[in-house]
Design a protein around this motif. Structure first.
Motif, PDB file in Angstrom:
ATOM      1  N   TYR A  53     -10.177  -9.911   3.842  1.00  0.00           N
ATOM      2  CA  TYR A  53     -10.422  -8.465   3.868  1.00  0.00           C
ATOM      3  C   TYR A  53     -11.030  -7.994   2.549  1.00  0.00           C
ATOM      4  O   TYR A  53     -11.998  -7.229   2.532  1.00  0.00           O
ATOM      5  N   ASP A  54     -10.459  -8.482   1.449  1.00  0.00           N
ATOM      6  CA  ASP A  54     -10.975  -8.106   0.130  1.00  0.00           C
ATOM      7  C   ASP A  54     -12.416  -8.574  -0.043  1.00  0.00           C
ATOM      8  O   ASP A  54     -13.262  -7.834  -0.562  1.00  0.00           O
ATOM      9  N   ALA A  55     -12.704  -9.801   0.406  1.00  0.00           N
ATOM     10  CA  ALA A  55     -14.062 -10.340   0.259  1.00  0.00           C
ATOM     11  C   ALA A  55     -15.059  -9.599   1.130  1.00  0.00           C
ATOM     12  O   ALA A  55     -16.211  -9.374   0.736  1.00  0.00           O
ATOM     13  N   ALA A  56     -14.639  -9.188   2.323  1.00  0.00           N
ATOM     14  CA  ALA A  56     -15.561  -8.536   3.251  1.00  0.00           C
ATOM     15  C   ALA A  56     -15.758  -7.056   2.931  1.00  0.00           C
ATOM     16  O   ALA A  56     -16.877  -6.547   2.970  1.00  0.00           O
ATOM     17  N   VAL A  57     -14.675  -6.360   2.597  1.00  0.00           N
ATOM     18  CA  VAL A  57     -14.740  -4.907   2.415  1.00  0.00           C
ATOM     19  C   VAL A  57     -15.000  -4.532   0.964  1.00  0.00           C
ATOM     20  O   VAL A  57     -15.842  -3.674   0.676  1.00  0.00           O
ATOM     21  N   GLN A  58     -14.283  -5.158   0.045  1.00  0.00           N
ATOM     22  CA  GLN A  58     -14.374  -4.777  -1.360  1.00  0.00           C
ATOM     23  C   GLN A  58     -15.559  -5.431  -2.054  1.00  0.00           C
ATOM     24  O   GLN A  58     -16.337  -4.769  -2.741  1.00  0.00           O
ATOM     25  N   MET A 115       9.941   0.982   7.080  1.00  0.00           N
ATOM     26  CA  MET A 115       9.492   1.161   5.707  1.00  0.00           C
ATOM     27  C   MET A 115       7.991   0.923   5.594  1.00  0.00           C
ATOM     28  O   MET A 115       7.264   1.698   4.959  1.00  0.00           O
ATOM     29  N   LEU A 116       7.512  -0.151   6.241  1.00  0.00           N
ATOM     30  CA  LEU A 116       6.080  -0.442   6.191  1.00  0.00           C
ATOM     31  C   LEU A 116       5.278   0.633   6.919  1.00  0.00           C
ATOM     32  O   LEU A 116       4.177   1.006   6.481  1.00  0.00           O
ATOM     33  N   HIS A 117       5.818   1.132   8.021  1.00  0.00           N
ATOM     34  CA  HIS A 117       5.132   2.199   8.765  1.00  0.00           C
ATOM     35  C   HIS A 117       5.001   3.455   7.907  1.00  0.00           C
ATOM     36  O   HIS A 117       3.920   4.066   7.832  1.00  0.00           O
ATOM     37  N   GLN A 118       6.080   3.843   7.244  1.00  0.00           N
ATOM     38  CA  GLN A 118       6.041   5.020   6.372  1.00  0.00           C
ATOM     39  C   GLN A 118       5.121   4.791   5.177  1.00  0.00           C
ATOM     40  O   GLN A 118       4.424   5.695   4.727  1.00  0.00           O
ATOM     41  N   LEU A 119       5.103   3.574   4.687  1.00  0.00           N
ATOM     42  CA  LEU A 119       4.265   3.234   3.548  1.00  0.00           C
ATOM     43  C   LEU A 119       2.785   3.380   3.886  1.00  0.00           C
ATOM     44  O   LEU A 119       1.996   3.929   3.114  1.00  0.00           O
ATOM     45  N   LEU A 120       2.422   2.921   5.069  1.00  0.00           N
ATOM     46  CA  LEU A 120       1.018   2.995   5.483  1.00  0.00           C
ATOM     47  C   LEU A 120       0.611   4.417   5.857  1.00  0.00           C
ATOM     48  O   LEU A 120      -0.577   4.712   5.937  1.00  0.00           O
ATOM     49  N   GLN A 121       1.598   5.287   6.106  1.00  0.00           N
ATOM     50  CA  GLN A 121       1.282   6.694   6.363  1.00  0.00           C
ATOM     51  C   GLN A 121       0.946   7.436   5.071  1.00  0.00           C
ATOM     52  O   GLN A 121       0.175   8.401   5.094  1.00  0.00           O
ATOM     53  N   THR A 122       1.510   6.982   3.964  1.00  0.00           N
ATOM     54  CA  THR A 122       1.269   7.646   2.679  1.00  0.00           C
ATOM     55  C   THR A 122       0.176   6.976   1.862  1.00  0.00           C
ATOM     56  O   THR A 122      -0.383   7.597   0.960  1.00  0.00           O
ATOM     57  N   THR A 123      -0.118   5.715   2.156  1.00  0.00           N
ATOM     58  CA  THR A 123      -1.119   4.971   1.404  1.00  0.00           C
ATOM     59  C   THR A 123      -1.976   4.167   2.364  1.00  0.00           C
ATOM     60  O   THR A 123      -1.462   3.579   3.316  1.00  0.00           O
ATOM     61  N   SER A 124      -3.258   4.117   2.115  1.00  0.00           N
ATOM     62  CA  SER A 124      -4.161   3.375   2.994  1.00  0.00           C
ATOM     63  C   SER A 124      -3.890   1.886   2.906  1.00  0.00           C
ATOM     64  O   SER A 124      -3.453   1.366   1.873  1.00  0.00           O
ATOM     65  N   ILE A 125      -4.171   1.178   3.997  1.00  0.00           N
ATOM     66  CA  ILE A 125      -3.966  -0.264   4.013  1.00  0.00           C
ATOM     67  C   ILE A 125      -4.910  -0.950   3.026  1.00  0.00           C
ATOM     68  O   ILE A 125      -4.584  -1.977   2.445  1.00  0.00           O
ATOM     69  N   HIS A 126      -6.078  -0.354   2.808  1.00  0.00           N
ATOM     70  CA  HIS A 126      -7.029  -0.910   1.842  1.00  0.00           C
ATOM     71  C   HIS A 126      -6.414  -0.933   0.444  1.00  0.00           C
ATOM     72  O   HIS A 126      -6.477  -1.945  -0.264  1.00  0.00           O
ATOM     73  N   ASN A 152       1.583   1.000  -7.815  1.00  0.00           N
ATOM     74  CA  ASN A 152       2.848   0.814  -7.113  1.00  0.00           C
ATOM     75  C   ASN A 152       3.711   2.063  -7.154  1.00  0.00           C
ATOM     76  O   ASN A 152       4.358   2.419  -6.173  1.00  0.00           O
ATOM     77  N   GLN A 153       3.737   2.716  -8.311  1.00  0.00           N
ATOM     78  CA  GLN A 153       4.547   3.926  -8.428  1.00  0.00           C
ATOM     79  C   GLN A 153       4.021   5.020  -7.515  1.00  0.00           C
ATOM     80  O   GLN A 153       4.786   5.763  -6.903  1.00  0.00           O
ATOM     81  N   ASN A 154       2.686   5.123  -7.401  1.00  0.00           N
ATOM     82  CA  ASN A 154       2.108   6.108  -6.484  1.00  0.00           C
ATOM     83  C   ASN A 154       2.418   5.753  -5.045  1.00  0.00           C
ATOM     84  O   ASN A 154       2.671   6.621  -4.212  1.00  0.00           O
ATOM     85  N   ILE A 155       2.370   4.436  -4.757  1.00  0.00           N
ATOM     86  CA  ILE A 155       2.628   3.997  -3.394  1.00  0.00           C
ATOM     87  C   ILE A 155       4.063   4.308  -2.984  1.00  0.00           C
ATOM     88  O   ILE A 155       4.353   4.673  -1.854  1.00  0.00           O
ATOM     89  N   LYS A 156       5.004   4.165  -3.955  1.00  0.00           N
ATOM     90  CA  LYS A 156       6.421   4.242  -3.620  1.00  0.00           C
ATOM     91  C   LYS A 156       7.054   5.554  -4.055  1.00  0.00           C
ATOM     92  O   LYS A 156       8.203   5.602  -4.441  1.00  0.00           O
ATOM     93  N   GLU A 157       6.289   6.630  -4.010  1.00  0.00           N
ATOM     94  CA  GLU A 157       6.826   7.912  -4.432  1.00  0.00           C
ATOM     95  C   GLU A 157       8.021   8.312  -3.576  1.00  0.00           C
ATOM     96  O   GLU A 157       9.002   8.847  -4.067  1.00  0.00           O
ATOM     97  N   ASN A 158       7.903   8.040  -2.264  1.00  0.00           N
ATOM     98  CA  ASN A 158       8.961   8.451  -1.348  1.00  0.00           C
ATOM     99  C   ASN A 158       9.749   7.260  -0.813  1.00  0.00           C
ATOM    100  O   ASN A 158      10.438   7.361   0.190  1.00  0.00           O
ATOM    101  N   GLN A 159       9.610   6.077  -1.485  1.00  0.00           N
ATOM    102  CA  GLN A 159      10.287   4.889  -1.011  1.00  0.00           C
ATOM    103  C   GLN A 159      11.067   4.258  -2.158  1.00  0.00           C
ATOM    104  O   GLN A 159      10.672   4.291  -3.303  1.00  0.00           O
ATOM    105  N   ASP A 160      12.225   3.656  -1.813  1.00  0.00           N
ATOM    106  CA  ASP A 160      12.971   2.921  -2.811  1.00  0.00           C
ATOM    107  C   ASP A 160      12.322   1.571  -3.075  1.00  0.00           C
ATOM    108  O   ASP A 160      12.382   1.039  -4.169  1.00  0.00           O
ATOM    109  N   GLU A 161      11.715   0.997  -2.060  1.00  0.00           N
ATOM    110  CA  GLU A 161      11.079  -0.308  -2.172  1.00  0.00           C
ATOM    111  C   GLU A 161      10.097  -0.432  -1.022  1.00  0.00           C
ATOM    112  O   GLU A 161      10.184   0.236  -0.025  1.00  0.00           O
ATOM    113  N   GLY A 162       9.144  -1.341  -1.154  1.00  0.00           N
ATOM    114  CA  GLY A 162       8.214  -1.537  -0.061  1.00  0.00           C
ATOM    115  C   GLY A 162       6.855  -1.969  -0.544  1.00  0.00           C
ATOM    116  O   GLY A 162       6.323  -1.408  -1.494  1.00  0.00           O
ATOM    117  N   THR A 163       6.296  -2.965   0.100  1.00  0.00           N
ATOM    118  CA  THR A 163       4.979  -3.473  -0.212  1.00  0.00           C
ATOM    119  C   THR A 163       4.465  -4.206   1.003  1.00  0.00           C
ATOM    120  O   THR A 163       5.256  -4.672   1.843  1.00  0.00           O
TER     121      THR A 163
END
Length: 497
Positions: free
Chosen positions: A226-231, A332-343, A407-418
């Motif tokens: 994904y990184d090689a194709a998109v980025q 947790m992953l669902h909420q994470l992807l709602q606040t931050t793009s998968i990219h 990471n801090q921006n990603i986890k503003e509303n989460q205790d953990e998650g990646t």
């Protein structure tokens, strides 16, 4: 205060001493249900090592009797090789390790105890040491994934005192599997792909489900593609990432299928039976699947019988915890992807991995530079080394700071998650489905015992202020009760899991 890694190692060692003490105490206080494990039957093929006479028959029999349940088969395979069709269900890493230790490090004990007793003793020493090393890798992997030393340490404590503890301190393959699977995953997420491939391949020669670890390399390849194709907009890198993952996956599967080929040659090609076994005639002659189905009745929904209800109850705690883990991290992953793009998630994950790899390579570069500096030019050389080290450190620090900020921006509303939790959740989902619907369900306790998300989720429950204290109390009671029950029942050849 000791570093968390050192604390985890000490706890792992203490837990092994506790489990061994409880098991030996149970053997002293109660009579084993089956005492045939101490019988020493001659191998079908003559073996000089198996004919060793013990100076103390009673001591030899006592040590040999410590091999119970599957341990009997592992010890037999180490002593006599794979004599019977059903013995090929027990993969070769543990038997080979026992034979190697008995003929090298513990060889002086053979004239005293006898070869079989030394094999059993070697297994106990090996597995308990391997568990301590596995606990260290568990902690280091947990830090990489959770990004929280406290959470990683809590999960490590639970792993050290897990409900399947008795299997990690006996003649079973759980300790070797945990060591090589957890170690391989740590090196994979640290960027050391070569070491990761070797360790994960070894996990597949300890237990059949070790081959599933190839899926982690597939996940890594998808991120890189994904990184090689998109980025980076470089299609060639996409192909290289996918091809590398395919080759590494094949290498991880190779030990398991090589052992199946060995069984085919021994039974179907060079076997003494006049009539070919049914599985030999199959289009894909897979010995392991035939053994599981024919000798143990393993199959989809074949264990769903009323008489097996007690075994479902026995496995219900670990299955409940596994299902909770899957649901918890999926949400947790669902909420994470709602606040931050998968990219952004993918780029952050790849940056973190590159930082881990860069730290290791930078240390080696500085070390080589220091060693190559001439003695006559010592001051000049040292200044260059310091400059290179300063630039490398600043670069790594800047990259790490950017990653940490992301990471801090990603986890503003989460205790953990990646996003790195995804392969762990998928792997646990497959394992849980297999344990519940295909296997003998009571085996779930040890089958799922090396799955990190179970301990991560349990540690989250214990530490979360939003969770009821009752659930944390039940988890502690469950872990303690199964350690006590396992030490009492399993060690005396009574059914446990």
């Amino acid at each position: 205060m000791a570093p968390p890694l050192a604390g985890a190692v000490r706890l792992a060692a203490a837990s092994r001493v506790l489990v061994l003490a409880l098991s030996l105490l149970a053997r002293l206080l109660f009579r084993p249900y089956d005492t045939s494990a101490s019988l020493t039957l001659p191998c079908l093929s003559s073996s000089p090592s198996s004919s060793s006479s013990a100076a103390s028959a009673n001591l030899s029999a006592a040590v040999s009797s410590l091999a119970v349940w599957d341990g009997v088969h592992f010890a037999r395979a180490a002593e006599c090789g794979y004599e019977y069709e059903q013995s090929f269900a027990f993969l070769p890493l543990l038997p080979a390790s026992l034979a190697l230790l008995a003929r090298s490090l513990f060889a002086p004990l053979v004239p005293v105890l006898g070869y079989r007793a030394v094999l059993v003793l070697s297994g106990y020493v090996l597995n308990n040491v391997a568990f301590v090393a596995a606990a260290a890798y568990f902690y280091r992997l947990s830090v990489l994934i959770l990004k929280d030393q406290r959470a990683a340490y809590r999960a490590s404590v639970l792993f050290c005192f897990n409900p399947a503890s008795v299997f990690y301190s006996s003649l079973y393959s759980e300790s070797l599997y945990a060591l090589f699977s957890l170690g391989g995953l740590f090196y994979l997420f640290s960027g050391a792909n070569t070491v990761a491939v070797i360790m994960l391949a070894l996990s597949g020669s300890a237990r059949s489900n070790g081959a599933l670890n190839a899926g982690y390399f597939c996940f890594q390849a998808l991120l890189q593609a994904y990184d090689a194709a998109v980025q980076k907009k470089r299609p060639l890198l996409v192909v290289l990432a996918l091809v590398a993952a395919a080759l590494r996956s094949i290498f991880i599967f190779l030990p398991f299928f090589a052992f199946q080929a060995y069984g085919y040659l021994n039974i179907c090609v060079h076997g003494s039976s006049e009539e070919l076994r049914p599985w030999c005639k199959a289009k894909v002659p897979l010995l392991y699947g035939f053994i599981q189905s024919h000798y143990w009745g393993v199959g989809f929904l074949r264990y769903f019988q009323v008489k097996q209800l007690p075994n479902f109850l026995l496995a219900s705690p670990v299955l409940s915890l596994a299902i909770y883990s899957i649901i918890h991290y999926t949400k947790m992953l669902h909420q994470l992807l709602q606040t931050t793009s998968i990219h952004r998630q993918i780029i952050t994950a790849l940056e973190e991995r590159s930082v881990e790899s860069y730290k290791k390579t930078d240390d080696m570069t500085v070390l080589r530079s220091e060693l190559s500096a001439g003695l006559t030019n010592k001051a000049h050389g040292n200044s260059k080394v310091k400059q290179r080290k300063s630039v490398a450190t600043e670069t790594a620090s800047a990259t790490f700071h950017d990653t940490l900020s992301a990471n801090q921006n990603i986890k503003e509303n989460q205790d953990e998650g990646t996003i790195l939790l995804v392969p762990f959740v998928l792997h646990l989902t497959f394992m849980t489905f297999t344990a519940l619907f295909v296997m003998h369900v009571q085996v779930s306790t040890r089958f799922l015992s090396a799955s990190p998300p179970i301990y991560w989720a349990a540690a989250h429950i214990l530490a979360s202020p939003n969770c009821s204290k009752r659930w944390g109390y039940l988890i502690c009671v469950y872990f303690i009760a199964y350690i006590l029950l396992g030490s009492l029942l399993f060690s005396n050849f009574y059914p446990f899991t």
